[in-house]
Design an enzyme around this catalytic site. Sequence first.
Site, short mmCIF file in Angstrom:
data_model
loop_
_atom_site.label_atom_id
_atom_site.label_comp_id
_atom_site.label_asym_id
_atom_site.label_seq_id
_atom_site.Cartn_x
_atom_site.Cartn_y
_atom_site.Cartn_z
N GLY A 67 -1.73 0.10 5.14
CA GLY A 67 -2.72 0.67 5.76
C GLY A 67 -2.91 0.67 7.25
N PHE A 68 -1.94 -0.07 7.84
CA PHE A 68 -1.84 -0.15 9.34
C PHE A 68 -0.78 1.06 9.85
CE2 PHE A 68 -0.98 -1.37 13.60
CZ PHE A 68 -2.16 -2.17 14.09
N THR A 90 -0.94 3.14 2.18
CA THR A 90 -0.89 3.78 0.69
C THR A 90 -0.20 5.26 0.93
OG1 THR A 90 -2.29 2.30 -0.16
CG2 THR A 90 -1.70 4.29 -1.26
N ASN A 115 -13.64 -1.02 6.00
CA ASN A 115 -13.12 0.34 6.01
C ASN A 115 -13.32 0.98 4.77
OD1 ASN A 115 -10.38 1.27 4.45
ND2 ASN A 115 -10.45 -1.02 4.72
N ARG A 116 -13.57 2.30 4.87
CA ARG A 116 -13.46 3.26 3.84
C ARG A 116 -12.65 4.43 4.28
NH1 ARG A 116 -18.85 3.19 5.20
NH2 ARG A 116 -19.56 4.69 6.44
N MET A 117 -11.39 4.07 4.45
CA MET A 117 -10.22 5.31 4.91
C MET A 117 -10.19 6.15 3.70
SD MET A 117 -9.94 4.08 7.92
CE MET A 117 -8.73 4.80 8.65
N GLY A 118 -10.00 5.80 2.91
CA GLY A 118 -9.74 6.65 1.52
C GLY A 118 -8.24 7.59 1.40
N ASN A 185 -0.49 -0.12 -5.74
CA ASN A 185 -1.91 -0.21 -5.23
C ASN A 185 -2.92 0.29 -6.14
OD1 ASN A 185 -4.15 -0.86 -3.81
ND2 ASN A 185 -3.77 0.74 -2.30
N SER A 188 -7.60 -0.54 -4.09
CA SER A 188 -8.62 -0.15 -2.73
C SER A 188 -9.87 0.53 -3.25
CB SER A 188 -7.76 1.18 -2.16
OG SER A 188 -6.81 0.43 -1.41
N ASN A 190 -11.74 2.22 -2.05
CA ASN A 190 -12.08 3.67 -1.53
C ASN A 190 -11.65 4.98 -1.91
OD1 ASN A 190 -13.57 2.26 0.65
ND2 ASN A 190 -11.62 1.83 1.68
N THR A 191 -11.01 4.94 -3.21
CA THR A 191 -10.71 6.13 -3.90
C THR A 191 -11.56 5.84 -5.30
OG1 THR A 191 -8.70 6.05 -3.05
CG2 THR A 191 -8.92 7.29 -5.21
N LYS A 226 -0.56 -4.93 -6.30
CA LYS A 226 -1.46 -5.48 -5.23
C LYS A 226 -2.81 -5.47 -5.84
CE LYS A 226 -3.10 -5.10 -0.64
NZ LYS A 226 -2.95 -4.53 0.84
N ASN A 255 -6.11 -7.19 -1.75
CA ASN A 255 -6.80 -6.29 -0.86
C ASN A 255 -8.17 -6.71 -0.39
OD1 ASN A 255 -7.23 -3.32 -0.11
ND2 ASN A 255 -5.71 -2.93 -1.61
N GLY A 309 -7.17 -12.39 5.29
CA GLY A 309 -8.00 -13.23 6.36
C GLY A 309 -6.94 -14.36 7.16
C1 LIG Z 1 -8.43 -0.07 7.91
C2 LIG Z 1 -7.69 -0.73 6.76
C3 LIG Z 1 -6.65 0.19 5.94
C4 LIG Z 1 -6.36 -0.35 4.93
N1 LIG Z 1 -5.52 0.50 3.89
C5 LIG Z 1 -5.03 -0.06 2.94
C6 LIG Z 1 -4.11 1.01 2.21
O1 LIG Z 1 -3.91 2.18 2.38
N2 LIG Z 1 -3.48 0.38 1.08
C7 LIG Z 1 -3.65 -0.96 0.80
O2 LIG Z 1 -3.02 -1.28 -0.28
N3 LIG Z 1 -4.60 -2.00 1.61
C8 LIG Z 1 -4.87 -1.34 2.61
N4 LIG Z 1 -5.80 -2.31 3.26
C9 LIG Z 1 -5.92 -3.73 3.00
C10 LIG Z 1 -5.05 -4.50 4.01
O3 LIG Z 1 -3.49 -4.37 3.76
C11 LIG Z 1 -5.36 -6.00 3.53
O4 LIG Z 1 -4.83 -6.39 2.04
C12 LIG Z 1 -6.52 -6.55 3.68
O5 LIG Z 1 -7.36 -6.06 4.82
C13 LIG Z 1 -6.77 -8.07 3.77
O6 LIG Z 1 -6.11 -8.49 4.66
P1 LIG Z 1 -6.74 -9.00 6.20
O7 LIG Z 1 -7.89 -9.62 5.73
O8 LIG Z 1 -5.73 -9.60 6.89
O9 LIG Z 1 -7.12 -7.53 6.73
C14 LIG Z 1 -6.54 -1.62 4.75
C15 LIG Z 1 -7.26 -2.50 5.31
C16 LIG Z 1 -7.69 -1.94 6.49
C17 LIG Z 1 -8.59 -3.01 7.38
#
Ligand SMILES: Cc1cc2nc3c(=O)[nH]c(=O)nc-3n(C[C@H](O)[C@H](O)[C@H](O)COP(=O)(O)O)c2cc1C
Length: 350
Positions: A67-68, A90, A115-118, A185, A188, A190-191, A226, A255, A309
């Site tokens: 997601g980054f 993703t 986040n709710r990027m979607g 995945n 998430s 948001n889908t 995941k 996630n 975290g």
């Molecule tokens: C803005 C954002 C977008 C994310 N997009 C995805 C994604 O597209 N696919 C996915 O599997 N996880 C996505 N994640 C989840 C992260 O990969 C991670 O598993 C989750 O944020 C927990 O880790 P953290 O507490 O270190 O952020 C996203 C997280 C954030 C903050």
Amino acid sequence: MYQLFRKIFFLFDPEAVHHFAMNYLRILAKIPFGKNILTFFLTPKGKNLKVRFLNMNFRNPVGLGAGFDKNAAYLNELEALGFGFVEIGTVTPLAQAGNEKPRLFRLPKDKALVNRMGFNNDGADVIAERLKNWREKEGRQNKKLPMIIGGNIGKNKVTTNEEAWNDYAICFNKLHPYVDYFAVNVSSPNTPGLRELQEKDSLKKILLNLAMMNNGKAVAKPVLLKIAPDLTPAQLDDVIDLALEIKLDGIIISNTTISREGLITPAEEVEKIGAGGLSGKPVTEKSTAIVKYIFEKTNGQVPIIASGGIFNARDAREKLKAGASLVQVWTGFIYEGPAIVSKICKKLNQ
Ligand SMILES: Cc1cc2nc3c(=O)[nH]c(=O)nc-3n(C[C@H](O)[C@H](O)[C@H](O)COP(=O)(O)O)c2cc1C
């Protein structure tokens, strides 16, 4: 130093800052010797850091969560920051714009994000092409310990859950030559409906189909699942049974969470943000507990990558102690800055 940058960054829209910061890093990496300087200062050194996991050699155990770098657009820069691995995506079969903005929010008091990027992404064809070019241009075959690339795959919003298995199959085929491992995945928030795919039967269909396709390839790539941190104990047990039954290569835990329990940020502020996945400090313990549960219940038979975290070496150690072999950062990267990998690795190496 980053504290000062963070103060300034946090004055602006989180998604805009994300793109600005990565593009700034790109400029730095492109100036003569820029990448070498970044690499010199930020890439961790230490012979105790290497990890062999699922037949892959990781230069260190700290990766960047999915997601980054959704579109595999910043791999050069992320490599210079020292990541042992980056999970792109993703990725969905077709490009999609994701949800309406704003869709990324900070909760600084909780060291968290919502986040709710979607699944906004360029689609499997474009991303596969970008990965192919990156691998060719960077002459990665000649590197001793290149950064490992994971491909996190999902389904398009318009695809029904009944047809979801096919979206995973399309992404799997397109990315297969260019990634080192896959993350499926289904977690998430948001889908709409995606997390229902975590039910045993749906999961089995998706994963068995990928396993069959994998077996038909010249080189099979590890496939990990995941999961969300919100699964009930019964659902976790189902995941464990399935993982053992189909000999899943591994699990990524976890996630973002849909829970808003225990936040310091006032409830009105949190409510105003609305729906989305919460990440950062509030998921640290929850995800560690699931790592420990799955590790103990399977006697360590299912390899684990931990996410959720992680801000420093202590958080990383907790996850490794609970049974993970590798860790991923995301929210910690935003709060701690670009030196997060080198800082964590320096302590882990001791
Ligand atoms: C803005 C954002 C977008 C994310 N997009 C995805 C994604 O597209 N696919 C996915 O599997 N996880 C996505 N994640 C989840 C992260 O990969 C991670 O598993 C989750 O944020 C927990 O880790 P953290 O507490 O270190 O952020 C996203 C997280 C954030 C903050």
